[in-house]
Each structure stands twice: as structure tokens, then as C-alpha cells.
Design an enzyme around this catalytic site. Structure first.
Site, PDB file in Angstrom:
ATOM      1  N   ARG A 230      35.188  42.039  40.225  1.00  0.00           N
ATOM      2  CA  ARG A 230      34.371  42.434  40.999  1.00  0.00           C
ATOM      3  C   ARG A 230      34.417  44.346  39.731  1.00  0.00           C
ATOM      4  O   ARG A 230      33.157  44.762  39.507  1.00  0.00           O
ATOM      5  CB  ARG A 230      34.814  42.962  41.614  1.00  0.00           C
ATOM      6  CG  ARG A 230      34.153  41.594  42.893  1.00  0.00           C
ATOM      7  CD  ARG A 230      34.287  42.215  43.991  1.00  0.00           C
ATOM      8  NE  ARG A 230      34.645  40.926  45.389  1.00  0.00           N
ATOM      9  CZ  ARG A 230      36.101  40.379  45.456  1.00  0.00           C
ATOM     10  NH1 ARG A 230      36.331  40.481  45.889  1.00  0.00           N
ATOM     11  NH2 ARG A 230      35.413  39.391  46.229  1.00  0.00           N
TER      12      ARG A 230
ATOM     13  N   ASN B 183      47.240  38.251  50.415  1.00  0.00           N
ATOM     14  CA  ASN B 183      45.435  39.171  49.786  1.00  0.00           C
ATOM     15  C   ASN B 183      45.440  40.680  48.924  1.00  0.00           C
ATOM     16  O   ASN B 183      45.172  41.308  47.906  1.00  0.00           O
ATOM     17  CB  ASN B 183      44.481  38.149  50.532  1.00  0.00           C
ATOM     18  CG  ASN B 183      43.533  38.181  50.919  1.00  0.00           C
ATOM     19  OD1 ASN B 183      43.556  37.444  49.956  1.00  0.00           O
ATOM     20  ND2 ASN B 183      44.383  36.617  51.613  1.00  0.00           N
TER      21      ASN B 183
ATOM     22  N   CYS C 278      48.875  29.024  57.142  1.00  0.00           N
ATOM     23  CA  CYS C 278      48.460  29.099  58.454  1.00  0.00           C
ATOM     24  C   CYS C 278      48.103  28.286  58.646  1.00  0.00           C
ATOM     25  O   CYS C 278      48.305  28.210  60.954  1.00  0.00           O
ATOM     26  CB  CYS C 278      48.265  30.417  58.228  1.00  0.00           C
ATOM     27  SG  CYS C 278      49.732  31.732  57.694  1.00  0.00           S
TER      28      CYS C 278
ATOM     29  N   SER D 286      42.948  28.201  47.103  1.00  0.00           N
ATOM     30  CA  SER D 286      42.277  29.452  48.135  1.00  0.00           C
ATOM     31  C   SER D 286      42.437  29.003  49.513  1.00  0.00           C
ATOM     32  O   SER D 286      41.162  29.403  49.991  1.00  0.00           O
ATOM     33  CB  SER D 286      41.285  29.720  47.822  1.00  0.00           C
ATOM     34  OG  SER D 286      40.740  31.098  48.775  1.00  0.00           O
TER      35      SER D 286
END
Length: 553
Positions: A21, A306, A42, A38
Site C-alpha cells: 500500500r 496484525n 482462533c 492468512s
């Protein structure tokens, strides 16, 4: 500039996405020894239990999607076996073909994650019915085994997040579940008195708990058919799940002289840089630091991974993001109860040397006339400056909201009094007029300024030390006869002013009610009448009886 990232789960892909980005100039390559990228670790227990319909829902992105979206090359089933940082090269093995190759980098990011710990005696042999939950391939293997074998009895070893979530899901699937935990409580990071409430829910849902115990031996060749514990329990099991924690994968980091921190994970600065130039570490391989103390801590969570990945991706491409630390905030569901925690627990605050006040706040999550169920908040405030240090919350609803509000408050250095002044959303379906967070702040602030609280543990200690202690039960006669604090005398609040002469103003005194509010009112009455040392039993008789039950378990 060529950026190579080792690892493609939460942290690694976040590095790649943020770097892209920020710039179109960099070449970005990711290597991962697994098959999937990715994915949600959990979410795996809930897929095993059937709440998540398919494994694909946990792996919404693949290599092709990432290439199209970000122009990033991801090579799965490729293991980086060696790093030569002097020449900035890597040796990689293609696990599908066995071929090896070399690659070079300008910047290296270690997102190698963590591996589950295999405790003895399970580390001595391979068993086809013993599983760990760490990646999507584990999910596939477990689902296939459950479908083919239809097991009836499950053994779960370890009672952290994954162990408890698995336990819940296995019970939902109709299995008989035994949970073995080496510590004397489930969820060892929590305070024992709060974890005890979780234990009660487990037992109420048919889970057989073995606390303070470990698996000593295993019977069966190739299949674990029976285990014997250190305390002599013999348990038959059709399937076994190991959930005793993880260790950061630091082997490649150590190869090139990357410093390992006090927690055993890679030491990084706020920009996710290691001590080795042009080498970063993010996610479960890297340690973080406490917002409260500034000390290094290790909290391997996808949310933190993250954030770390985004920060590294930004810094590598010229940005100025910095990691601001973590509180160790977490939450899990155990049947119809929700359990959350943020900041320091009582035992952590003691270890860190804080002098603090403890409050147990038992209140409905929202209006009782609309079905609001009771929640228990255990919160800590620093006696030195009133700063909120942490909270643990248990209830059937609204726990996430309260934990998140308190986590936000701690992050910005809020004091107990600040919680009371928060303008929180109110309507009967969502909260009470005096929200549990507001009451927590009010009661803690009162305790810090003249209305001291006393916990069940401290009350028992004080009763043993000071034979002159006066304990006043301010509830109804019916409630008193049902159960009361040992040594208490019964004086209802409505009679306290008239009967205060029956008490000695110079003696230390404890007042209590059922949950704490009336006890506080009685405390105020006695203080206003000139009593010199008056405590309110935090959480009242309800919390006290729970503590006694825990001691006698």
C-alpha cells in the site's frame, strides 16, 4: 528494494499488504512451509465443533488472490532452512518436490510464528489419535479423524484459550470430555478466584476436571488408548488434544545473531526492528511490551500479530508507525459464559510491586427487567495515583463491551474516577443507568479515598490476625441464616444507627451485604458515627462464599 517475509499467516501477510500500500516499487516475496495463508487459528475450534460450516471459511484468501490484489509472490510449502545475512541470501526447500534454491533480500522479516508445545510423555512417540491445534492442516486432520472414527471420549490436556474452546465444542458434539491441567486452576493467567467460576461452569456442563495433574504414561501402540496421570487417574480416551501453550520459532533468528528477549521470543524495538540491521520480527515469534509497566511480555494473539505486521510494513517503506505495547487483552466463551481480561491480574500486580485496591463488582449487564444477567468484574487500581491497572470480567453477556471500555481507559492512563465520568451508551436492553463500568470506577475511587475495601482473602487473614475484628452482616435475617461470613453478627442496615452502641468504635470493623452496595452504605454510616477503621467486603457474601467454596474444592 526486495523484501522477503518468512511466514504468511496474520503477521506476514499484514507486512506484505501494508508495504505494498505504501509503495509499488518494492519486490515482495513471502515463503511459508505450510499449505495455507492468512487463516484464522482462533476459528479452528469452532469449525471442529460445527459452528463454522467449512474449513474454507477460515481461509478466505489464497496465493492467487494475494498476487492479484497486492502483486506479492507467496510460495507455500517452501521452508527456509538457512539465512546468510552477511550476503543477504536464503536457502529454501520446496517441500513438494524436495528441490532447493537460493534467494536474496534487502530486507528480511521474520514472521515465523510459534509452534505448539508437546509435553511429555506425548513427545516420546507418535499417536494417530493425538492432535494439536495450530494450523489449517491440523483442522483438516482432526475433522477427518472425528468423521471416520466417531470418538465418544475426549481428553484435553491444557486449559488455555484453545483448550477451553475445544472443550466447549467437543461437549457440544456430544463427547465425554476430561480436561487435565497441570496448574491448580483452569486458565492459569487469570486469578484463581475468577478462574474458579469458569471451573464451576465446566463441571456444570459435564466436563471432568483434573487440576494440579499431568499425564504420566500412555498405553497403546500407535494409538493412545489409555493414559495414567501423576495422581493415579486412569483415563480411557478415543481422541486426545494437546493445548499446553506455544513456543516462538526462533531458530532462523538465532542463526544470524538476532537477540532473543527475556520472554524467549525475538526482542524488537517499537518499529519491530531486531538488533540485526534490515531484519524485522513480527507476530508470534516476537515479544511485545506492557502498556502499564513497559516490561517485555509475550502474548501471541492474531490481533497483535496484525498490528505488528502493519507497523513493520510501514517502517520498511519509509513510514513512522510505532508499536505502542499491549495489555494482554483477551476473551473467550465457555458454554453460555463469556470471560474477558485486560491489563494486570492481582497476582501480576503483586509481582510487579504495585500497592493496589481490589474491587469485586457484581451487577447485571443490562436492565434485569429485560433479562439482564449478572456479571462479575474484578478490577484493580493503583493506590499511588488511582490509575486503573486491570480487570477480569465474567458473565453471560456484555463482557466484551466492558473489557474493551476498560482496556481503552487503561491505554490512555485513566484513573478510577475517570471511569465513573464516562458518558457510556444507555438504554435498558444494553446497560443499566449506573453501568457496571461506571460503578467500578465509582467504588474504586471511593475505596482510594476513605472507604476501603477488603477481599475475602484479606478478610480471612485479618480475622486470623486480629481477634478484635468486628464483622457486621447487614442483610435480612433470612439471608443471614442461609449463609454468612464466619464470626459475623447480624445487624440489618435499617437498625444499624440505633444499634451502633453495641459495637466498639475503636475496633477494626467489616461490613457486608449480599453483593457490596448495602455494605458500602453501612460502612458510610459507621464512618460518619466516628468508627475509625471500617472496611466493606468487596463483592459481599456472594463473593465470599464463592471464595470459601474454592478453598474447599
Amino acid at each position: 528494494m526486495k523484501i522477503i517475509i518468512i511466514g504468511s499467516v496474520a503477521a506476514g501477510t499484514s507486512v506484505a499488504a501494508k508495504a505494498r500500500r505504501n509503495t509499488e516499487e518494492a519486490e515482495i516475496v513471502v515463503y511459508d512451509q505450510g499449505k495455507d495463508i492468512s487463516y484464522s487459528v482462533c476459528g479452528i475450534p469452532y469449525q471442529i465443533g460445527g459452528e463454522v460450516e467449512t474449513i474454507e471459511q477460515l481461509t478466505p484468501r489464497n496465493v492467487a488472490w494475494f498476487k492479484k490484489r497486492y502483486e506479492v509472490d507467496i510460495f507455500t510449502e517452501h521452508r527456509v532452512t538457512r539465512v546468510d545475512h552477511d550476503n543477504k541470501t536464503l536457502e529454501i526447500t520446496d517441500l513438494a518436490t524436495g528441490e532447493t534454491k537460493k534467494d536474496h533480500y534487502d530486507v528480511l522479516v521474520l514472521a515465523t510464528g510459534a509452534s505448539p508445545v508437546t509435553p511429555p510423555p506425548f513427545d516420546q512417540n507418535e499417536y494417530d489419535n493425538v492432535f494439536q491445534v495450530r494450523n489449517i492442516q491440523d483442522n483438516r486432520d482432526i475433522s477427518a479423524f472425528l468423521s471416520l472414527n466417531q470418538p465418544k471420549r475426549a481428553l484435553v490436556v491444557g486449559s488455555g484459550f484453545i483448550g477451553l474452546e475445544l472443550t466447549e465444542q467437543l461437549v457440544h458434539k456430544g463427547l465425554e470430555v476430561t480436561l487435565v491441567e497441570m496448574q491448580n486452576q483452569v486458565m492459569p493467567p487469570m486469578d484463581a478466584d475468577m478462574a474458579f467460576r469458569v471451573e464451576e461452569q465446566l463441571e456444570a456442563n459435564g466436563v471432568h476436571l483434573l487440576l494440579g495433574d499431568t499425564v504420566k504414561s500412555i498405553e497403546g501402540e500407535g494409538t493412545a488408548k489409555r493414559v495414567v496421570t501423576s495422581k493415579g487417574e486412569s483415563l480411557e480416551a478415543d481422541v486426545v488434544f494437546l493445548s499446553v501453550g506455544v513456543r516462538p520459532n526462533t531458530e532462523l533468528a538465532k542463526q544470524i545473531g538476532v537477540e532473543i528477549g527475556a520472554t524467549g521470543a525475538v526482542k524488537v524495538n517499537k518499529k519491530m526492528q531486531t538488533n540485526v540491521p534490515d531484519v524485522y520480527a513480527v507476530g508470534d515469534v516476537a515479544e511485545s511490551f506492557s502498556v502499564i509497566t513497559g516490561n517485555p511480555i509475550y502474548r501471541p494473539l492474531g490481533s497483535t500479530a496484525n498490528k505488528m505486521g502493519r507497523i513493520a510494513g510501514d517502517v520498511i517503506t519509509g513510514g513512522n508507525l510505532e508499536h505502542r505495547g499491549v495489555l494482554g487483552t483477551g476473551i473467550f466463551r465457555i458454554f453460555d459464559w463469556h470471560v474477558g481480561q485486560t491489563g494486570l491480574t492481582e497476582k501480576e500486580a503483586v509481582k510487579e510491586g504495585f500497592d493496589f485496591e481490589v474491587l469485586y463488582n457484581i451487577k447485571p449487564a443490562h436492565a434485569e427487567y429485560l433479562g439482564g444477567k449478572e456479571m462479575t468484574i474484578k478490577a484493580l487500581a493503583d493506590k499511588k495515583d488511582g490509575r486503573i491497572l486491570g480487570a477480569q470480567v465474567i458473565g453471560k453477556g456484555g463482557v466484551d463491551k466492558r473489557v474493551d471500555v476498560i482496556a481503552t481507559a487503561i491505554t490512555f492512563g485513566a484513573k478510577a474516577e475517570d471511569l465513573f465520568h464516562l458518558d457510556l451508551a444507555y438504554a435498558p436492553p444494553f446497560a443499566t443507568t449506573k453501568d457496571p463500568v461506571l460503578y467500578t470506577g465509582m467504588a474504586l475511587d471511593n475505596a482510594l479515598h476513605g472507604n476501603p475495601l477488603i477481599t475475602p482473602e484479606k478478610l480471612i487473614e485479618k480475622s486470623n490476625e486480629e481477634k478484635s475484628l468486628q464483622i457486621i452482616d447487614t442483610r435480612s435475617k433470612k439471608d443471614f441464616e442461609k449463609s454468612h461470613v464466619e464470626g459475623a453478627v447480624h445487624i440489618p442496615l435499617g437498625e444499624l444507627r440505633q444499634r451502633a452502641d453495641e459495637l466498639d468504635k475503636s475496633r477494626p470493623t467489616v461490613t457486608y451485604c449480599n453483593k457490596g452496595v448495602t455494605g458500602n452504605a453501612a460502612q458510610n454510616v459507621l464512618l460518619n458515627l466516628g468508627f475509625t477503621e471500617v472496611y466493606n467486603l468487596s463483592g459481599g457474601n456472594k463473593n465470599y462464599q464463592s471464595y470459601i467454596k474454592m478453598l474447599n474444592k
